[in-house]
Design a protein around this motif. Structure first.
Motif, PDB file in Angstrom:
ATOM      1  N   ASP A 497       0.810  -1.216   0.000  1.00  0.00           N
ATOM      2  CA  ASP A 497       0.000   0.000   0.000  1.00  0.00           C
ATOM      3  C   ASP A 497       0.844   1.267   0.000  1.00  0.00           C
ATOM      4  OD1 ASP A 497      -2.432  -1.252  -0.132  1.00  0.00           O
ATOM      5  OD2 ASP A 497      -2.626  -1.467   2.037  1.00  0.00           O
ATOM      6  N   MET A 502      -3.786   4.806  -4.006  1.00  0.00           N
ATOM      7  CA  MET A 502      -4.830   4.665  -3.001  1.00  0.00           C
ATOM      8  C   MET A 502      -6.139   4.245  -3.675  1.00  0.00           C
ATOM      9  SD  MET A 502      -3.467   5.338  -0.062  1.00  0.00           S
ATOM     10  CE  MET A 502      -4.738   5.864   1.085  1.00  0.00           C
ATOM     11  N   HIS A 531       1.301   9.599  -0.754  1.00  0.00           N
ATOM     12  CA  HIS A 531       0.473   8.566  -1.381  1.00  0.00           C
ATOM     13  C   HIS A 531      -0.015   9.081  -2.744  1.00  0.00           C
ATOM     14  CE1 HIS A 531       0.310   5.641   1.844  1.00  0.00           C
ATOM     15  NE2 HIS A 531       0.099   6.617   2.700  1.00  0.00           N
ATOM     16  N   GLN A 556      -9.303   5.632   3.307  1.00  0.00           N
ATOM     17  CA  GLN A 556      -8.652   4.670   4.193  1.00  0.00           C
ATOM     18  C   GLN A 556      -9.662   3.709   4.796  1.00  0.00           C
ATOM     19  OE1 GLN A 556      -6.588   7.272   6.910  1.00  0.00           O
ATOM     20  NE2 GLN A 556      -4.808   7.481   5.557  1.00  0.00           N
ATOM     21  N   ASN A 560      -9.674  -0.456   4.256  1.00  0.00           N
ATOM     22  CA  ASN A 560      -9.560  -1.363   5.398  1.00  0.00           C
ATOM     23  C   ASN A 560     -10.751  -2.284   5.541  1.00  0.00           C
ATOM     24  OD1 ASN A 560      -7.105  -0.212   6.096  1.00  0.00           O
ATOM     25  ND2 ASN A 560      -8.046   1.297   7.467  1.00  0.00           N
TER      26      ASN A 560
END
Length: 566
Positions: A497, A502, A531, A556, A560
């Motif tokens: 990652d 992203m 990122h 994010q 996840n």
């Protein structure tokens, strides 16, 4: 040199800005000197050569008159390449570019943000920041003056403190000497005590070692004795197990012999019975003419008539053992049915004489209902399942020695013929297990190649677009990444990652608005907080640039909580 450059900027900045574009200062020091003389602000513009948004600023924003005017009126600008001047990039904590940081001439930061992609917004940022600075400048000058006075007062106080510190240091030195002398005296006493304690401990240690050695020897002897006993017990158990195995083997061999003999006896009895039936089918039933026959008026012989007495047995019923239709139309009788009358010419009066025991009732024949789940063992109960099928064979003797380990084992023929012949029972043919058909081939959809096949590690570490090699590939979050070498592949595997875009390269703006995964393009991308983000259009990129933190949290959370697949 910096002052000279500041004077040159004062005379030529306006003309240069209007004729040639923005006049960039050669260094931060020179820009601060010029800004202090002209009461302007310093604009630090952080960029990168391979940054598409940076190039768009150079082409579409900086040449605009509104931006040039705002820049020439209140700013001394400096361009900082993040790939070249990494120290300044770390000093100002720059994680994405293009980014603008505005400071006063003394280097105090007043404002920072990702560079707007619209010329009007960029000019508005410059004008509003400079206006705020000018309105607060008198107060800041008062604060700076007070700071200077405070510094001067502090210098005098520092001189007095230095004098006092020297005197205090001398006093401390004297006390330190006294403390050292006392410490040496105490240390000598402790050393003597430690030496005495060490000698006593050595003496006690020798005694303890001797006791421990004796105890260990005793425990070893006890363990050896116990081990010998354990070995002897194990040998006895092994001999007993071997004897039991031998007994089981002999019992199994005897049972197998009895089984084979029972099968042979059954086959012989069945063959004799079939031969008897075959003989009786062709021999005369009574040896005399049929008393119930009437003359054949058509010259074809006697035609059987109905018996004169109700319930009298027709000789055709006894003779028809194979199910052929009798001349009188009587229903044939199967010898396997309980109570069937067999031909007297065969010398057999009922099924018990043929099979050695009474046949089971019709419908429970072993030929009609197979045995399932037979539990073989001594005195096994005979029960019927809910479906009417037998769990044990009720017509075979169950006495005799049981096979070792036979309790609870499915063995429908264990002791089936122990001590008797049963011609009516035959071992059913084995059935092959059902084989499930192989599932149909379902082709899988290949994972799309990320970044158009360019190496993500080279892009981040060297800021360079380099094609990856198909020999070095990794599938991460339903995307196939290609790398230039094995080394880049291993770096990616250590922290995927950190290098991959992203949200697996999907547009974060479209995902926040509609919850849909819209593929981004590397032509519309930027770096934020180290990122990479890709966008489906330039409009999405500008919306993200205006407030990136509004999108970072939901991106994010999505990464996840769910795989990035469509």
């Amino acid at each position: 040199m910096d002052r000279l450059y500041a004077m040159l900027i004062t005379l030529t900045v306006a003309a240069t800005a209007n004729a040639q574009g923005i006049a960039w200062a050669p260094s931060i020091e020179a820009a601060r000197a010029a800004a202090a003389q002209q009461q302007r602000l310093v604009l630090l513009h952080f960029y990168s050569d391979n940054c598409p948004p940076c190039r768009r600023l150079e082409t579409n924003v900086f040449p605009q008159s509104s931006v040039l005017g705002a820049m020439s009126q209140g700013y001394i600008p400096v361009k900082i390449n993040t790939a070249v001047d990494q120290q300044l990039t770390r000093q100002y904590n720059i994680s994405s570019w293009p980014t603008d940081v505005i400071t006063d001439p003394k280097g105090r930061e007043l404002h920072r943000r990702i560079s707007p992609q619209d010329a009007n917004q960029y000019a508005l940022m410059l004008q509003s920041t400079f206006a705020s600075y000018r309105s607060a400048l008198p107060y800041q000058q008062q604060i700076d003056g007070a700071s200077s006075q405070l510094a001067a007062a502090g210098q005098g106080a520092f001189s007095q403190l230095a004098t006092n510190a020297a005197q205090y240091q001398q006093s401390i030195g004297e006390q330190l000497n006294q403390t050292q002398q006392y410490t040496q005296h105490v240390a000598q006493q402790y050393q003597q005590q430690a030496a005495d304690q060490l000698a006593a401990a050595q003496q006690y240690g020798q005694q303890y070692a001797q006791q421990a050695s004796q105890s260990a020897q005793q425990q070893l002897a006890t363990a050896q004795q116990y081990g010998q006993q354990y070995v002897q017990q194990a040998q006895n158990q092994l001999a007993g197990a071997q004897q039991v195995a031998q007994d089981y083997t002999q019992s199994a061999q005897q049972t197998a012999g009895q089984f084979q003999q029972g099968v042979q006896n059954s086959l012989d009895a069945t063959q004799q019975s079939l031969q008897s039936y075959a003989g009786s089918a062709t021999a005369p039933l009574y040896g005399t003419a049929n008393p119930y026959a009437t003359p054949d008026v058509y010259g074809g012989g006697a035609t059987p008539a109905t018996p004169p007495v109700d319930g009298a047995t027709s000789p055709y019923q006894a003779a028809n053992v194979y199910g052929a239709t009798t001349p009188g139309g009587e229903t044939p009788i199967n010898p396997a049915v309980q109570g069937a009358v067999t031909p007297s010419a065969a010398g057999i009066t009922n099924d018990a004489q043929l099979y050695g025991q009474a046949m089971p009732p019709a419908g429970n024949s072993l030929y009609n209902q197979p045995l399932q789940g037979n539990t073989v063992g001594a005195d096994a109960p005979s029960e019927a399942t809910a479906s009417g099928q037998l769990t044990t064979n009720p017509y075979v003797q169950q006495s005799g020695p049981a096979m070792p380990g036979s309790t609870g084992v499915t063995a429908p023929y264990n002791q089936l013929y122990a001590g008797q012949a049963n011609a009516a029972v035959q071992a059913p043919a084995p059935t092959a297990p059902a084989i499930a058909p192989a599932p149909a081939y379902q082709p899988t959809k290949p994972n799309p190649v990320a970044l158009d096949g360019f190496c993500a590690v080279t892009l981040k570490s060297r800021e360079k677009w380099a094609k990856g090699d198909t020999r070095f590939g990794v599938v991460h979050r339903s995307r196939t990444y290609l790398f230039r070498s094995k080394q880049e592949q291993e770096l990616f595997l250590a922290d995927p990652d950190a290098y991959a875009p992203m949200l697996s390269g999907y547009d974060p703006v479209a995902y926040r608005k509609s919850g849909q995964l819209v593929a981004g393009h590397r032509a519309h991308g930027l770096t934020y907080k180290n990122h990479m983000f890709l966008f489906a259009s330039e409009q999405s990129l500008e919306e993200f640039s205006a407030s990136p933190e509004a999108y970072l949290g939901i991106v994010q959370q999505a990464m996840n909580s769910r795989p990035m697949t469509r």
